[in-house]
Write an enzyme that holds these catalytic residues in place. Structure first.
Site, PDB file in Angstrom:
ATOM      1  N   ASP A  39      -8.883  -2.593   1.861  1.00 26.85           N
ATOM      2  CA  ASP A  39      -8.673  -1.809   3.128  1.00 26.85           C
ATOM      3  C   ASP A  39      -9.826  -2.336   4.062  1.00 26.85           C
ATOM      4  O   ASP A  39      -9.616  -2.069   5.327  1.00 26.85           O
ATOM      5  CB  ASP A  39      -8.891  -0.383   2.750  1.00 26.85           C
ATOM      6  CG  ASP A  39      -7.694   0.285   2.139  1.00 26.85           C
ATOM      7  OD1 ASP A  39      -6.641  -0.380   2.076  1.00 26.85           O
ATOM      8  OD2 ASP A  39      -7.917   1.232   1.453  1.00 26.85           O
ATOM      9  N   ASP A  53       1.036  -1.291   0.060  1.00 29.08           N
ATOM     10  CA  ASP A  53       0.014   0.021  -0.002  1.00 29.08           C
ATOM     11  C   ASP A  53       0.740   1.297  -0.036  1.00 29.08           C
ATOM     12  O   ASP A  53       0.694   2.121  -0.824  1.00 29.08           O
ATOM     13  CB  ASP A  53      -0.831  -0.097   1.267  1.00 29.08           C
ATOM     14  CG  ASP A  53      -2.273   0.574   0.939  1.00 29.08           C
ATOM     15  OD1 ASP A  53      -2.708   0.540  -0.327  1.00 29.08           O
ATOM     16  OD2 ASP A  53      -3.100   0.581   1.781  1.00 29.08           O
TER      17      ASP A  53
END
Length: 540
Positions: free
Chosen positions: A440, A387
């Protein structure tokens, strides 16, 4: 069922590969670009500018442009912005003194070959109160100062418009109509209610998926204990059946995830186009139909009116045994997904996208399991680095954040990839959406559901278990993500940067404090007494 298992695996891989960072998807209205030259008089932030227009006194169209690095800042409220008449430059590029006399009008000019500061100074000297520059394309170009230029004496606002907006205004003025306009750049609110609802949506999705997963595992454990106590031959068959639709993540697959996901992300970045988005929409609909069908069948099966149809099966070619309830619900799910795909450009389409997305996420968290803390640690650590790299570090190699470009669909002409939960920003003058990527929610959710399964198998209460801690850690991490998002003026933030340390830290601290860390790390299941032990008579 073979088809169900294959679609489940597809949903898992699909959901993980196409997740993106959490960020506001309205286009950043403030750009702090340190890569472009700054010096006194040429250090403005690049801001989007609203240009509402009137034609012959009647409201017409509102255009959006971008401000320059130089010149004064614009008003932030429409009521403070002055309504000014628009005039066309002659010559069109305004690289030399205009032939027409200006008395405080806003002058509309073409980009031309001279510098932005040169044409601005010429326009100001001719009496213009502001300058609108028509770009050569539909994009908005960042207007900066040339080396060695003195821009301290520029006192009029400078705004660039895309070519289609500029030509539209130019044609109206040439038709002898009177065009007046305002220039202002409203600020976004510090917090929008959309972020609150999105936070509740993400937390609620993991909450539902966790209890469903834990309830399923506990029912399997109770049935297994019952058969073991009775010495039934059905025990082996139950073990095979219960694990048929479950995908367990391993350390190797967790590591490979980063490599495969990175390759897939680069492919999306390089091949992003209208037709590629269409392919992703089709894939999303397939996963959404599977998720919505699974959730509805499980939910309706809880009611006695539908339970009989859920337990009655019929053989369908190529599909195998399918319940009557599934056959009844499947057409509705397909119709819902098709309706969303056709209407996805409408303002209300986000509702259908969120329903399909939440259903897919809950289904993935139900069938995909992290067996122990070790696998969860490796998976989240890899996703943590993934990420950060593709949101922040990729800017140095690709000159833009690959993750954000892919998620927003900047090169596709669409609103972005559909693998996102999103809610419209309700009190934002610029509109747009607050969004969060599937990953997420899915990746942290795998560890949260693991914690609740462990608690239920160990007969731990809510306060003495690990679920409450990990669920709170996820909520707090996501909350800090939105705080960082607002502090960074809406620039994309990697949510896992804030969520992963909270979740892993909570599990490690609580596990060490309660003496369960070794069990959590290795087996991932508490030791349970064998039912046969209770049945053996005590020796006299």
């Amino acid at each position: 069922m073979i088809l169900w298992k294959s679609l489940s695996c597809f949903s898992f891989v699909f959901g993980l590969l196409l997740y993106s960072a959490s960020f506001v998807c309205a286009g950043d209205i403030v750009h702090h670009d340190d890569s472009l030259p700054q010096r006194p008089g040429c250090n403005n932030n690049f801001v989007l500018v609203k240009v509402p227009t009137r034609v012959n006194g009647s409201e017409y169209t509102e255009y959006v442009g971008v401000g320059a690095r130089f010149g004064p800042t614009l008003e932030s409220k429409e009521k403070h912005a002055t309504l000014i008449k628009l005039a066309i430059a002659d010559p069109p590029d305004c690289c030399s003194t205009p032939k027409n006399k200006l008395t405080g009008e806003v002058i509309l000019v073409h980009r031309g070959k001279c510098s932005f500061t040169t044409k601005t100074k010429v326009a100001e000297a001719a009496g213009a109160s502001a300058i609108l520059i028509i770009n050569n394309s539909t994009d908005l170009f960042k207007m900066v100062c040339e080396k060695g230029e003195n821009v301290l004496d520029i006192t009029i606002p400078v705004v660039m418009l895309p070519v289609d907006a500029g030509r539209s205004l130019e044609n109206i003025v040439k038709s002898n109509a009177i065009v007046t306009l305002q220039l202002y750049s409203p600020k976004r609110p510090a917090v929008d209610v959309a972020e609150v609802f999105l936070w509740l949506m993400a937390v609620g999705t993991i909450l539902c998926a966790s209890y469903w997963s834990a309830w399923t595992v506990r029912e399997e454990a109770i049935e297994q204990d019952k058969l073991l106590k009775d010495g039934s031959d059905e025990l082996l068959q139950l073990s095979t059946t219960s694990s048929r639709g479950v995908v367990e993540v391993t350390v190797i697959s967790a590591i490979l995830f980063v490599v495969v996901a990175s390759c897939f992300l680069i492919m999306l970045y390089k091949l992003m186009s209208f037709w590629f988005i269409e392919v992703l929409v089709v894939l999303f609909c397939i996963g959404g139909v599977e998720g919505l069908q699974t959730c509805l069948v499980s939910l309706l099966s809880c009611f006695r009116w539908f339970r009989r149809f859920g337990e009655s099966y019929v053989k369908v070619p190529f599909l195998g045994a399918v319940s009557y309830l599934t056959l009844a619900i499947c057409p509705f799910c397909i119709a819902f997904a098709v309706f969303w795909a056709v209407k996805r450009q409408y303002s209300y389409a986000w509702i259908g996208q969120d329903i399909l997305g939440i259903s897919l996420i809950i289904t993935v968290l139900q069938i995909v399991r992290v067996p122990n803390l070790k696998v969860g640690f490796v998976l989240l650590s890899c996703a943590f680095m993934y990420d950060i790299f593709w949101v922040f570090v990729s800017k140095w190699w690709f000159r833009e954040s690959v993750m954000i470009v892919v998620a927003r669909g900047d090169r596709s002409g669409e609103d972005g990839i559909p693998m996102l939960l999103k809610i419209p920003r309700m009190f934002d003058p610029w509109g747009g959406y607050s969004i969060i990527g599937f990953g997420d929610i899915i990746l942290p959710g795998l560890l949260v559901t693991f914690a609740l399964r462990y608690d239920w198998l160990a007969n731990k209460r809510l306060k003495s278990g690990y679920f409450l801690g990990t669920m709170s850690a996820y909520g707090l991490g996501l909350l800090i993500t939105y705080i960082a998002l607002n502090l960074m003026d809406g620039h994309g933030q990697p949510a896992l940067l804030y969520i992963v340390p909270f979740i892993l830290g909570t599990l490690f601290v609580l596990g060490h404090k309660r003496g369960d860390l070794k069990t959590l790390w290795t087996t991932g299941e508490p030791d349970r007494p064998c039912p046969h032990v209770r049945l053996q008579p005590q020796s006299s």
